[in-house]
Every structure is written in C-alpha cells, then in structure tokens.
Scaffold this motif. Sequence first.
Motif, mmCIF file in Angstrom:
data_model
loop_
_atom_site.group_PDB
_atom_site.id
_atom_site.type_symbol
_atom_site.label_atom_id
_atom_site.label_comp_id
_atom_site.label_asym_id
_atom_site.label_seq_id
_atom_site.Cartn_x
_atom_site.Cartn_y
_atom_site.Cartn_z
ATOM 1 N N THR A 166 0.836 -1.199 0.000
ATOM 2 C CA THR A 166 0.000 0.000 0.000
ATOM 3 C C THR A 166 0.866 1.241 0.000
ATOM 4 O O THR A 166 0.614 2.197 -0.747
ATOM 5 N N PHE A 167 1.882 1.242 0.818
ATOM 6 C CA PHE A 167 2.771 2.400 0.862
ATOM 7 C C PHE A 167 3.487 2.594 -0.474
ATOM 8 O O PHE A 167 3.572 3.710 -0.981
ATOM 9 N N SER A 168 3.994 1.518 -1.040
ATOM 10 C CA SER A 168 4.776 1.627 -2.272
ATOM 11 C C SER A 168 3.924 2.011 -3.478
ATOM 12 O O SER A 168 4.373 2.774 -4.337
ATOM 13 N N CYS A 169 2.728 1.516 -3.555
ATOM 14 C CA CYS A 169 1.915 1.737 -4.755
ATOM 15 C C CYS A 169 0.978 2.931 -4.661
ATOM 16 O O CYS A 169 0.689 3.559 -5.674
ATOM 17 N N LEU A 170 0.511 3.266 -3.473
ATOM 18 C CA LEU A 170 -0.493 4.317 -3.369
ATOM 19 C C LEU A 170 0.025 5.588 -2.704
ATOM 20 O O LEU A 170 -0.169 6.682 -3.215
ATOM 21 N N ILE A 171 0.648 5.447 -1.574
ATOM 22 C CA ILE A 171 1.002 6.629 -0.786
ATOM 23 C C ILE A 171 2.275 7.282 -1.300
ATOM 24 O O ILE A 171 2.337 8.512 -1.431
ATOM 25 N N GLN A 172 3.283 6.509 -1.606
ATOM 26 C CA GLN A 172 4.562 7.088 -2.015
ATOM 27 C C GLN A 172 4.465 7.920 -3.299
ATOM 28 O O GLN A 172 5.024 9.013 -3.343
ATOM 29 N N PRO A 173 3.800 7.487 -4.358
ATOM 30 C CA PRO A 173 3.696 8.358 -5.539
ATOM 31 C C PRO A 173 2.974 9.672 -5.246
ATOM 32 O O PRO A 173 3.312 10.706 -5.812
ATOM 33 N N LYS A 174 1.995 9.652 -4.353
ATOM 34 C CA LYS A 174 1.298 10.888 -4.016
ATOM 35 C C LYS A 174 2.214 11.834 -3.250
ATOM 36 O O LYS A 174 2.161 13.043 -3.435
ATOM 37 N N LEU A 175 3.047 11.288 -2.382
ATOM 38 C CA LEU A 175 3.961 12.133 -1.625
ATOM 39 C C LEU A 175 5.060 12.707 -2.508
ATOM 40 O O LEU A 175 5.522 13.821 -2.289
ATOM 41 N N LEU A 176 5.487 11.965 -3.511
ATOM 42 C CA LEU A 176 6.566 12.433 -4.368
ATOM 43 C C LEU A 176 6.124 13.504 -5.356
ATOM 44 O O LEU A 176 6.970 14.169 -5.961
ATOM 45 N N THR A 177 4.825 13.712 -5.520
ATOM 46 C CA THR A 177 4.362 14.739 -6.446
ATOM 47 C C THR A 177 4.380 16.130 -5.833
ATOM 48 O O THR A 177 4.253 17.115 -6.558
ATOM 49 N N PHE A 178 4.503 16.230 -4.520
ATOM 50 C CA PHE A 178 4.543 17.543 -3.885
ATOM 51 C C PHE A 178 5.822 18.265 -4.254
ATOM 52 O O PHE A 178 6.887 17.675 -4.381
ATOM 53 N N VAL A 179 5.711 19.562 -4.395
ATOM 54 C CA VAL A 179 6.863 20.391 -4.724
ATOM 55 C C VAL A 179 7.627 20.667 -3.444
ATOM 56 O O VAL A 179 7.033 20.993 -2.412
ATOM 57 N N SER A 180 8.912 20.555 -3.533
ATOM 58 C CA SER A 180 9.743 20.818 -2.365
ATOM 59 C C SER A 180 9.669 22.299 -2.017
ATOM 60 O O SER A 180 9.700 23.169 -2.887
#
Length: 55
Positions: free
Chosen positions: A19-33
């Motif tokens: 769940t973390f690898s497929c759903l949550i991590q891509p959403k977190l990586l789209t945020f702008v630093s």
Amino acid sequence: MPQLNPNPWFFIMLITWLTFSCLIQPKLLTFVSTNPPSSKAPTTLSTTPWTWPWT
C-alpha cells in the motif's frame, strides 16, 4: 508461543508495504519541495585566524 507465528503478521506487513509503495509514495513524491536546491555555486567566505591574547 503465538508471537512466533508469522502467518497473520507477515501478510499484514506485506499488504502495508505494498500500500505504501503503490499508493502513498507516488502521491507524496508529487509535492513540490518548499526549499528546492539551487544551481548557484557555493560561496566561500574568507576567514581570518583569530588572534588569541595569551599567545
């Protein structure tokens, strides 16, 4: 000793990581630093040695 039985806990851990690898991590990586790295060269400050009064 039931805590040594990996059957339910391994499945829960596997589902959690998937769940973390497929759903949550891509959403977190789209945020702008908020503090993006700059391409400027680092500036070096010229420092003078401290003159100690007792030497």
